[in-house]
Write a protein that holds these residues in place. Structure first.
Motif, PDB file in Angstrom:
ATOM      1  N   ARG A 177      86.800  30.519-149.897  1.00  0.00           N
ATOM      2  CA  ARG A 177      86.474  29.095-149.904  1.00  0.00           C
ATOM      3  C   ARG A 177      85.685  28.683-148.665  1.00  0.00           C
ATOM      4  NH1 ARG A 177      92.146  26.524-150.521  1.00  0.00           N
ATOM      5  NH2 ARG A 177      92.468  28.080-148.928  1.00  0.00           N
ATOM      6  N   SER A 178      85.811  29.426-147.571  1.00  0.00           N
ATOM      7  CA  SER A 178      85.103  29.039-146.353  1.00  0.00           C
ATOM      8  C   SER A 178      83.790  29.801-146.177  1.00  0.00           C
ATOM      9  CB  SER A 178      86.002  29.253-145.132  1.00  0.00           C
ATOM     10  OG  SER A 178      86.281  30.626-144.965  1.00  0.00           O
ATOM     11  N   THR A 179      83.459  30.663-147.137  1.00  0.00           N
ATOM     12  CA  THR A 179      82.255  31.484-147.029  1.00  0.00           C
ATOM     13  C   THR A 179      81.003  30.642-146.843  1.00  0.00           C
ATOM     14  OG1 THR A 179      83.258  33.208-148.353  1.00  0.00           O
ATOM     15  CG2 THR A 179      80.869  33.243-148.176  1.00  0.00           C
ATOM     16  N   HIS A 180      80.877  29.573-147.617  1.00  0.00           N
ATOM     17  CA  HIS A 180      79.682  28.727-147.505  1.00  0.00           C
ATOM     18  C   HIS A 180      79.557  28.136-146.104  1.00  0.00           C
ATOM     19  CE1 HIS A 180      78.567  28.924-151.712  1.00  0.00           C
ATOM     20  NE2 HIS A 180      79.827  28.649-152.043  1.00  0.00           N
ATOM     21  N   LEU A 181      80.642  27.639-145.561  1.00  0.00           N
ATOM     22  CA  LEU A 181      80.627  27.044-144.227  1.00  0.00           C
ATOM     23  C   LEU A 181      80.232  28.087-143.181  1.00  0.00           C
ATOM     24  CD1 LEU A 181      81.095  24.758-142.242  1.00  0.00           C
ATOM     25  CD2 LEU A 181      83.538  25.321-142.287  1.00  0.00           C
ATOM     26  N   VAL A 182      80.830  29.257-143.241  1.00  0.00           N
ATOM     27  CA  VAL A 182      80.526  30.320-142.279  1.00  0.00           C
ATOM     28  C   VAL A 182      79.047  30.697-142.350  1.00  0.00           C
ATOM     29  CG1 VAL A 182      80.982  32.735-141.684  1.00  0.00           C
ATOM     30  CG2 VAL A 182      82.877  31.204-142.198  1.00  0.00           C
ATOM     31  N   ARG A 183      78.496  30.781-143.544  1.00  0.00           N
ATOM     32  CA  ARG A 183      77.074  31.139-143.699  1.00  0.00           C
ATOM     33  C   ARG A 183      76.171  30.112-143.010  1.00  0.00           C
ATOM     34  NH1 ARG A 183      76.163  34.863-147.738  1.00  0.00           N
ATOM     35  NH2 ARG A 183      74.242  33.946-148.497  1.00  0.00           N
ATOM     36  N   HIS A 184      76.490  28.825-143.162  1.00  0.00           N
ATOM     37  CA  HIS A 184      75.678  27.779-142.533  1.00  0.00           C
ATOM     38  C   HIS A 184      75.829  27.796-141.016  1.00  0.00           C
ATOM     39  CE1 HIS A 184      74.334  26.182-146.299  1.00  0.00           C
ATOM     40  NE2 HIS A 184      75.563  26.054-146.728  1.00  0.00           N
ATOM     41  N   LEU A 185      77.042  27.986-140.542  1.00  0.00           N
ATOM     42  CA  LEU A 185      77.249  28.085-139.095  1.00  0.00           C
ATOM     43  C   LEU A 185      76.553  29.323-138.528  1.00  0.00           C
ATOM     44  CD1 LEU A 185      81.012  27.046-138.858  1.00  0.00           C
ATOM     45  CD2 LEU A 185      79.045  25.753-137.949  1.00  0.00           C
ATOM     46  N   ALA A 186      76.591  30.432-139.236  1.00  0.00           N
ATOM     47  CA  ALA A 186      75.930  31.658-138.777  1.00  0.00           C
ATOM     48  C   ALA A 186      74.425  31.445-138.649  1.00  0.00           C
ATOM     49  CB  ALA A 186      76.229  32.817-139.730  1.00  0.00           C
ATOM     50  N   ALA A 187      73.822  30.750-139.593  1.00  0.00           N
ATOM     51  CA  ALA A 187      72.384  30.474-139.517  1.00  0.00           C
ATOM     52  C   ALA A 187      72.072  29.604-138.299  1.00  0.00           C
ATOM     53  CB  ALA A 187      71.897  29.795-140.798  1.00  0.00           C
ATOM     54  N   ARG A 188      72.938  28.655-138.001  1.00  0.00           N
ATOM     55  CA  ARG A 188      72.720  27.804-136.828  1.00  0.00           C
ATOM     56  C   ARG A 188      72.944  28.571-135.528  1.00  0.00           C
ATOM     57  NH1 ARG A 188      72.818  25.070-140.939  1.00  0.00           N
ATOM     58  NH2 ARG A 188      72.008  22.982-141.144  1.00  0.00           N
ATOM     59  N   TRP A 189      73.870  29.526-135.535  1.00  0.00           N
ATOM     60  CA  TRP A 189      74.025  30.360-134.342  1.00  0.00           C
ATOM     61  C   TRP A 189      72.755  31.202-134.147  1.00  0.00           C
ATOM     62  CZ3 TRP A 189      76.209  30.401-129.970  1.00  0.00           C
ATOM     63  CH2 TRP A 189      76.159  31.544-129.175  1.00  0.00           C
ATOM     64  N   ALA A 190      72.226  31.747-135.224  1.00  0.00           N
ATOM     65  CA  ALA A 190      70.974  32.510-135.132  1.00  0.00           C
ATOM     66  C   ALA A 190      69.854  31.625-134.585  1.00  0.00           C
ATOM     67  CB  ALA A 190      70.593  33.077-136.500  1.00  0.00           C
ATOM     68  N   ALA A 191      69.833  30.359-134.987  1.00  0.00           N
ATOM     69  CA  ALA A 191      68.805  29.435-134.491  1.00  0.00           C
ATOM     70  C   ALA A 191      68.941  29.211-132.989  1.00  0.00           C
ATOM     71  CB  ALA A 191      68.866  28.104-135.238  1.00  0.00           C
ATOM     72  N   LYS A 192      70.161  29.056-132.504  1.00  0.00           N
ATOM     73  CA  LYS A 192      70.375  28.867-131.065  1.00  0.00           C
ATOM     74  C   LYS A 192      69.831  30.068-130.295  1.00  0.00           C
ATOM     75  CE  LYS A 192      74.571  26.128-131.790  1.00  0.00           C
ATOM     76  NZ  LYS A 192      74.256  24.862-131.141  1.00  0.00           N
ATOM     77  N   GLU A 193      70.139  31.261-130.767  1.00  0.00           N
ATOM     78  CA  GLU A 193      69.649  32.485-130.124  1.00  0.00           C
ATOM     79  C   GLU A 193      68.122  32.563-130.204  1.00  0.00           C
ATOM     80  OE1 GLU A 193      71.240  34.942-128.517  1.00  0.00           O
ATOM     81  OE2 GLU A 193      73.343  34.687-129.043  1.00  0.00           O
ATOM     82  N   ALA A 194      67.553  32.192-131.344  1.00  0.00           N
ATOM     83  CA  ALA A 194      66.098  32.242-131.514  1.00  0.00           C
ATOM     84  C   ALA A 194      65.397  31.218-130.622  1.00  0.00           C
ATOM     85  CB  ALA A 194      65.731  32.024-132.984  1.00  0.00           C
ATOM     86  N   VAL A 195      66.004  30.051-130.411  1.00  0.00           N
ATOM     87  CA  VAL A 195      65.446  29.052-129.495  1.00  0.00           C
ATOM     88  C   VAL A 195      65.371  29.627-128.087  1.00  0.00           C
ATOM     89  CG1 VAL A 195      65.961  26.862-128.315  1.00  0.00           C
ATOM     90  CG2 VAL A 195      66.010  26.978-130.811  1.00  0.00           C
ATOM     91  N   VAL A 196      66.458  30.242-127.644  1.00  0.00           N
ATOM     92  CA  VAL A 196      66.477  30.835-126.307  1.00  0.00           C
ATOM     93  C   VAL A 196      65.406  31.925-126.188  1.00  0.00           C
ATOM     94  CG1 VAL A 196      67.863  32.205-124.692  1.00  0.00           C
ATOM     95  CG2 VAL A 196      68.867  30.215-125.835  1.00  0.00           C
ATOM     96  N   LYS A 197      65.230  32.720-127.224  1.00  0.00           N
ATOM     97  CA  LYS A 197      64.214  33.779-127.201  1.00  0.00           C
ATOM     98  C   LYS A 197      62.800  33.194-127.153  1.00  0.00           C
ATOM     99  CE  LYS A 197      67.128  37.159-129.504  1.00  0.00           C
ATOM    100  NZ  LYS A 197      67.380  37.932-130.734  1.00  0.00           N
ATOM    101  N   ALA A 198      62.535  32.149-127.926  1.00  0.00           N
ATOM    102  CA  ALA A 198      61.210  31.520-127.909  1.00  0.00           C
ATOM    103  C   ALA A 198      60.932  30.900-126.549  1.00  0.00           C
ATOM    104  CB  ALA A 198      61.115  30.462-129.014  1.00  0.00           C
ATOM    105  N   TRP A 199      61.917  30.226-125.987  1.00  0.00           N
ATOM    106  CA  TRP A 199      61.779  29.619-124.661  1.00  0.00           C
ATOM    107  C   TRP A 199      61.555  30.701-123.619  1.00  0.00           C
ATOM    108  CZ3 TRP A 199      66.426  27.068-121.744  1.00  0.00           C
ATOM    109  CH2 TRP A 199      65.974  26.432-120.581  1.00  0.00           C
ATOM    110  N   SER A 200      62.313  31.783-123.700  1.00  0.00           N
ATOM    111  CA  SER A 200      62.148  32.898-122.763  1.00  0.00           C
ATOM    112  C   SER A 200      60.756  33.503-122.864  1.00  0.00           C
ATOM    113  CB  SER A 200      63.206  33.971-123.022  1.00  0.00           C
ATOM    114  OG  SER A 200      64.485  33.477-122.712  1.00  0.00           O
ATOM    115  N   ALA A 201      60.220  33.610-124.076  1.00  0.00           N
ATOM    116  CA  ALA A 201      58.863  34.146-124.250  1.00  0.00           C
ATOM    117  C   ALA A 201      57.847  33.250-123.550  1.00  0.00           C
ATOM    118  CB  ALA A 201      58.531  34.279-125.733  1.00  0.00           C
ATOM    119  N   ALA A 202      58.067  31.934-123.597  1.00  0.00           N
ATOM    120  CA  ALA A 202      57.155  30.993-122.933  1.00  0.00           C
ATOM    121  C   ALA A 202      57.216  31.130-121.418  1.00  0.00           C
ATOM    122  CB  ALA A 202      57.494  29.557-123.348  1.00  0.00           C
TER     123      ALA A 202
END
Length: 171
Positions: free
Chosen positions: A73-98
């Motif tokens: 029942r919580s699979t959908h929620l975890v999937r959405h949170l996981a995508a947002r965690w990936a986004a946080k990491e990707a933001v840091v990587k893009a900023w670091s590249a700059a």
């Protein structure tokens, strides 16, 4: 002023491992997501058929409730949170590249992850919103008026985020 792509970041998250991390007592994910992110993830999960009281342990979505993170029942929620965690990491990587060749302005252990938000508009399109010290340091190091472009996806056992940082080029 010339505006150009300043950095690109991508991150992938194993949803099963992420769910296990969410279930750990004292997990850093308890404070990694803003109230807006938790609410929007809960609403998206509910819209996809997850029952209202499903949530991973350690991540309060809208008040105290108890549920097993391994519950289907919580699979959908975890999937959405996981995508947002990936986004946080990707933001840091893009900023670091700059900032290539420069020291990070915020020590990784002092970064407040909830200051990097992935929020969606009324039609579910994601955007990056920074707050606090993260916003101040991005403005100081990359410039005012930066734009973040973000794409989120989850399929099978993986969640993915792709982020492009667009901003002014030094004159």
């Amino acid at each position: 002023m010339t505006v150009a792509v300043r950095g690109v970041g991508v991150d992938t998250v194993d949803i099963g491992a992420f769910a296990a991390s969410l279930a750990e007592p004292g997990t850093r994910f308890t404070t990694a997501f803003s109230p807006t992110e938790r609410r929007q993830c809960r609403e998206r999960a509910e819209a996809r058929g997850a029952v209202h009281d499903a949530q991973p342990a350690g991540v309060e979505v809208s008040g105290p409730r108890s549920s097993s993170s391994s519950s289907g029942r919580s699979t959908h929620l975890v999937r959405h949170l996981a995508a947002r965690w990936a986004a946080k990491e990707a933001v840091v990587k893009a900023w670091s590249a700059a900032l290539y060749g420069s020291a990070p302005p915020i020590s990784p252990d002092l970064l407040v992850w909830s200051e990097i938000e992935t929020v969606c508009d009324a039609w579910g399109r994601p955007a990056v919103r920074l707050g606090g010290e993260a916003a101040r340091q991005v403005a100081a190091t990359v410039g005012e008026g930066v734009r973040w472009h973000v794409s989120l996806s989850h399929d099978g056992d993986a969640a993915l985020a792709f982020v492009v940082l667009e901003g002014p080029m030094a004159g």
